[in-house]
Design a protein around this motif. Structure first.
Motif, mmCIF file in Angstrom:
data_model
loop_
_atom_site.group_PDB
_atom_site.id
_atom_site.type_symbol
_atom_site.label_atom_id
_atom_site.label_comp_id
_atom_site.label_asym_id
_atom_site.label_seq_id
_atom_site.Cartn_x
_atom_site.Cartn_y
_atom_site.Cartn_z
ATOM 1 N N ASN A 161 30.693 32.050 49.321
ATOM 2 C CA ASN A 161 31.474 31.862 48.096
ATOM 3 C C ASN A 161 31.407 33.080 47.184
ATOM 4 O O ASN A 161 32.412 33.517 46.626
ATOM 5 C CB ASN A 161 30.985 30.619 47.345
ATOM 6 C CG ASN A 161 31.412 29.335 48.018
ATOM 7 O OD1 ASN A 161 32.413 29.309 48.725
ATOM 8 N ND2 ASN A 161 30.651 28.267 47.812
ATOM 9 N N CYS A 162 30.204 33.649 47.032
ATOM 10 C CA CYS A 162 30.080 34.790 46.121
ATOM 11 C C CYS A 162 30.790 36.018 46.686
ATOM 12 O O CYS A 162 31.376 36.814 45.931
ATOM 13 C CB CYS A 162 28.615 35.095 45.813
ATOM 14 S SG CYS A 162 27.611 35.522 47.232
ATOM 15 N N GLY A 163 30.781 36.159 48.022
ATOM 16 C CA GLY A 163 31.499 37.275 48.634
ATOM 17 C C GLY A 163 33.000 37.131 48.461
ATOM 18 O O GLY A 163 33.700 38.092 48.112
ATOM 19 N N PHE A 164 33.505 35.908 48.673
ATOM 20 C CA PHE A 164 34.938 35.666 48.527
ATOM 21 C C PHE A 164 35.377 35.830 47.073
ATOM 22 O O PHE A 164 36.377 36.492 46.787
ATOM 23 C CB PHE A 164 35.287 34.267 49.026
ATOM 24 C CG PHE A 164 36.741 33.903 48.873
ATOM 25 C CD1 PHE A 164 37.699 34.480 49.685
ATOM 26 C CD2 PHE A 164 37.142 33.008 47.900
ATOM 27 C CE1 PHE A 164 39.039 34.164 49.539
ATOM 28 C CE2 PHE A 164 38.481 32.679 47.744
ATOM 29 C CZ PHE A 164 39.438 33.263 48.566
ATOM 30 N N GLN A 165 34.623 35.233 46.155
ATOM 31 C CA GLN A 165 34.974 35.329 44.745
ATOM 32 C C GLN A 165 34.900 36.777 44.253
ATOM 33 O O GLN A 165 35.713 37.204 43.433
ATOM 34 C CB GLN A 165 34.056 34.432 43.920
ATOM 35 C CG GLN A 165 34.281 32.943 44.160
ATOM 36 C CD GLN A 165 33.220 32.076 43.505
ATOM 37 O OE1 GLN A 165 32.379 32.572 42.752
ATOM 38 N NE2 GLN A 165 33.242 30.784 43.805
ATOM 39 N N GLY A 166 33.918 37.532 44.767
ATOM 40 C CA GLY A 166 33.806 38.935 44.383
ATOM 41 C C GLY A 166 35.004 39.744 44.853
ATOM 42 O O GLY A 166 35.553 40.564 44.106
ATOM 43 N N ALA B 221 25.548 39.502 44.744
ATOM 44 C CA ALA B 221 25.701 38.173 44.145
ATOM 45 C C ALA B 221 26.567 38.189 42.895
ATOM 46 O O ALA B 221 27.199 37.186 42.568
ATOM 47 C CB ALA B 221 24.326 37.594 43.814
ATOM 48 N N ASN B 222 26.604 39.342 42.194
ATOM 49 C CA ASN B 222 27.329 39.401 40.931
ATOM 50 C C ASN B 222 28.774 39.850 41.128
ATOM 51 O O ASN B 222 29.045 40.826 41.837
ATOM 52 C CB ASN B 222 26.635 40.370 39.965
ATOM 53 C CG ASN B 222 25.237 39.894 39.605
ATOM 54 O OD1 ASN B 222 25.001 38.701 39.470
ATOM 55 N ND2 ASN B 222 24.307 40.830 39.461
ATOM 56 N N LYS B 223 29.677 39.144 40.472
ATOM 57 C CA LYS B 223 31.099 39.472 40.574
ATOM 58 C C LYS B 223 31.381 40.878 40.061
ATOM 59 O O LYS B 223 32.323 41.543 40.510
ATOM 60 C CB LYS B 223 31.909 38.446 39.791
ATOM 61 C CG LYS B 223 33.404 38.490 40.053
ATOM 62 C CD LYS B 223 34.151 37.484 39.198
ATOM 63 C CE LYS B 223 33.789 36.061 39.559
ATOM 64 N NZ LYS B 223 34.611 35.080 38.801
ATOM 65 N N SER B 224 30.564 41.352 39.118
ATOM 66 C CA SER B 224 30.773 42.677 38.536
ATOM 67 C C SER B 224 30.538 43.806 39.547
ATOM 68 O O SER B 224 30.907 44.953 39.301
ATOM 69 C CB SER B 224 29.843 42.883 37.343
ATOM 70 O OG SER B 224 28.484 42.792 37.739
ATOM 71 N N PHE C 131 35.166 49.175 59.199
ATOM 72 C CA PHE C 131 33.929 48.647 58.624
ATOM 73 C C PHE C 131 34.183 47.342 57.903
ATOM 74 O O PHE C 131 35.325 46.987 57.593
ATOM 75 C CB PHE C 131 33.301 49.670 57.675
ATOM 76 C CG PHE C 131 34.165 50.035 56.497
ATOM 77 C CD1 PHE C 131 33.985 49.426 55.257
ATOM 78 C CD2 PHE C 131 35.168 50.996 56.608
ATOM 79 C CE1 PHE C 131 34.770 49.754 54.165
ATOM 80 C CE2 PHE C 131 35.965 51.339 55.520
ATOM 81 C CZ PHE C 131 35.763 50.714 54.299
ATOM 82 N N ASP C 132 33.096 46.616 57.651
ATOM 83 C CA ASP C 132 33.160 45.394 56.848
ATOM 84 C C ASP C 132 32.973 45.774 55.379
ATOM 85 O O ASP C 132 31.987 46.433 55.032
ATOM 86 C CB ASP C 132 32.049 44.414 57.246
ATOM 87 C CG ASP C 132 32.195 43.889 58.669
ATOM 88 O OD1 ASP C 132 33.308 43.987 59.219
ATOM 89 O OD2 ASP C 132 31.194 43.384 59.225
ATOM 90 N N ASN C 133 33.917 45.378 54.541
ATOM 91 C CA ASN C 133 33.756 45.619 53.111
ATOM 92 C C ASN C 133 32.555 44.844 52.569
ATOM 93 O O ASN C 133 32.110 43.855 53.176
ATOM 94 C CB ASN C 133 35.010 45.187 52.350
ATOM 95 C CG ASN C 133 36.165 46.139 52.547
ATOM 96 O OD1 ASN C 133 36.034 47.348 52.341
ATOM 97 N ND2 ASN C 133 37.314 45.608 52.952
ATOM 98 N N ARG C 134 32.022 45.270 51.456
ATOM 99 C CA ARG C 134 30.962 44.498 50.805
ATOM 100 C C ARG C 134 31.463 43.079 50.548
ATOM 101 O O ARG C 134 32.628 42.860 50.189
ATOM 102 C CB ARG C 134 30.526 45.160 49.495
ATOM 103 C CG ARG C 134 31.617 45.300 48.457
ATOM 104 C CD ARG C 134 31.059 45.765 47.118
ATOM 105 N NE ARG C 134 30.382 47.051 47.226
ATOM 106 C CZ ARG C 134 29.365 47.415 46.457
ATOM 107 N NH1 ARG C 134 28.918 46.597 45.518
ATOM 108 N NH2 ARG C 134 28.808 48.599 46.593
ATOM 109 N N GLY C 135 30.583 42.105 50.794
ATOM 110 C CA GLY C 135 30.959 40.720 50.547
ATOM 111 C C GLY C 135 31.400 39.959 51.776
ATOM 112 O O GLY C 135 31.719 38.768 51.680
ATOM 113 N N VAL C 136 31.416 40.607 52.949
ATOM 114 C CA VAL C 136 31.899 39.915 54.141
ATOM 115 C C VAL C 136 31.255 40.508 55.387
ATOM 116 O O VAL C 136 30.784 41.656 55.377
ATOM 117 C CB VAL C 136 33.440 40.015 54.241
ATOM 118 C CG1 VAL C 136 33.868 41.417 54.656
ATOM 119 C CG2 VAL C 136 34.021 38.970 55.186
#
Length: 394
Positions: free
Chosen positions: A222-227, A91-94, A79-84
């Motif tokens: 960007n938000c997916g990668f940073q997360g 959207a939130n890093k948390s 599966f694809d993890n959240r963020g990709v």
């Protein structure tokens, strides 16, 4: 398209299943990668490359198929993890942590109706697999960790000229072509890339494949990668979680490429030490994507793990930790032996190592700030246009 609704913030997880059989295998991919990266393992374990797109029947409660499970076949789910990929991108890093992502994987097991499964994770996916095993040990038949570290500063590679160049080019990559060039040098050994395959090198072939794959799935947001980076950075296995895995009764394999420049071998060995007496350390000639560079050896190690689990091999009979390995600093198999010999020396070594880790982290932080500042200034100067002032004729 098959999606699973996670209980964590309403995230939707995209997944694919391959093969058929009573032996279930869950594959958890790493940072910035999609489920497609499991190709060599999917083919090696199931013999299939076409997915089973039909939805699972809710009434079927599947699990480990017993001693004849492999003869009856293997079904894998990746599966694809959240963020990709096609999964949700919070959207939130948390909303990104290895614990949260482990709960995504647990929700997927429930969605599939799998009572338990053999779990395999790569890199960040291996960190997630560790959290999953600690959260729900009763759902784990066996645990395989590829190119894993303990998270935090252990995620940072060894600092040298090659790594600084790769980091700079990675941050500047804006096209699939630029990203593919960096990924190849990050994932594989130079020896492997320079091998001749017909009239060209393996590097040429993989470059075309990478560009095609990145172009079709798109560059990660960007938000997916940073997360996901945040999930790696904040990952930590507590003593209680490690004890839960050690005492759960399932077997563990830690498989690592000796020349991995991203996840350093010494950190995988340290985790293997912490998971004794149920962990077997398997070191292969390869880089960070040893699952692609040495697929037959990796797949054989996975089959051996599954067979051993089905045969009820005892953890003490399974565990193995090499005493010495060329090219890396090796500690004793039992960390306590050093402190028993000389507590002062052991304490000094640990203090020195922690100091090195903090210095390395500080150095990377300042380099990162400098590079981000550099990019910011460049963008400002690009937007500024010179103003022409007309000369006076008087």
């Amino acid at each position: 398209m098959p999606f699973c609704d996670s209980s964590e913030n309403g995230t939707r997880i995209f997944y694919r299943r391959f093969g058929h059989g009573s032996t279930k295998v869950l594959l958890i991919i790493g940072l910035a990668a999609t489920h497609d990266s499991w190709g060599p393992q999917i083919k090696g374990l199931t013999g299939a490359m076409e997915p089973n797109d039909e939805e699972p029947e809710a009434a079927v409660i599947a699990g480990d198929g017993g001693l004849d499970g492999l003869q009856e076949g293997i079904e894998v789910c990746c599966f694809d993890n959240r963020g990709v990929g096609r999964s949700s991108v919070p959207a939130n890093k948390s909303e990104y942590s290895t614990t949260i992502m482990a709960k995504d994987a647990l929700a997927l097991l429930d969605h599939l109706g799998w009572r338990n499964a053999h779990v395999l994770g790569h890199s960040m996916g291996a960190m997630i697999a560790c959290k999953l095993a600690a959260l729900a040990p009763e759902r784990i038949c066996s645990l395989a960790l590829l190119n894993v570290t303990g998270g935090g500063f252990e995620c940072f590679p060894k600092i040298d000229r090659q790594m600084m160049s790769l980091a700079f080019r990675f941050l500047r990559a804006r096209t699939p072509e630029q990203r593919a060039l960096v990924d190849l040098e990050t994932h594989y050994t130079k020896e492997y890339l320079d091998e001749n395959v017909g009239s060209c090198t393996r590097r040429d072939i993989l470059y075309q494949e990478y560009v095609k794959a990145i172009s079709s799935s798109g560059m990660q947001s960007n938000c997916g990668f940073q997360g996901q980076v945040n999930a790696c950075w904040t990952h930590k296995m507590t003593s209680k979680e490690l004890h839960t895995i050690r005492s759960a009764g399932f077997l563990v394999s830690i498989i690592h490429g000796r020349y991995d420049i991203i996840a350093r071998l010494v950190h995988a060995r340290r985790l293997s030490e912490k998971l004794q007496p149920c962990a077997r350390m398997v070191e292969l000639h390869g880089g960070h994507l040893v699952s692609h560079e040495r697929p037959n050896e990796v797949n054989q190690a996975l089959i051996e793990l599954i067979n051993a689990s089905k045969s009820s091999v005892r953890p003490q009979e399974w565990s193995y930790l090499p005493e010495k390995q060329t090219g890396c600093m090796v500690t004793e198999a039992t960390p306590l032996s050093l402190s028993n010999t000389n507590n002062n020396v052991a304490t000094s070594l640990r203090t020195f190592y922690n100091l090195l880790g903090k210095l390395q982290l500080s150095f990377l932080y300042f380099v990162g700030v400098f590079m981000m500042g550099y990019e910011h200034m460049r963008s400002i100067f690009k937007t500024m246009k010179p103003v022409r002032v007309a000369t006076s004729n008087s």
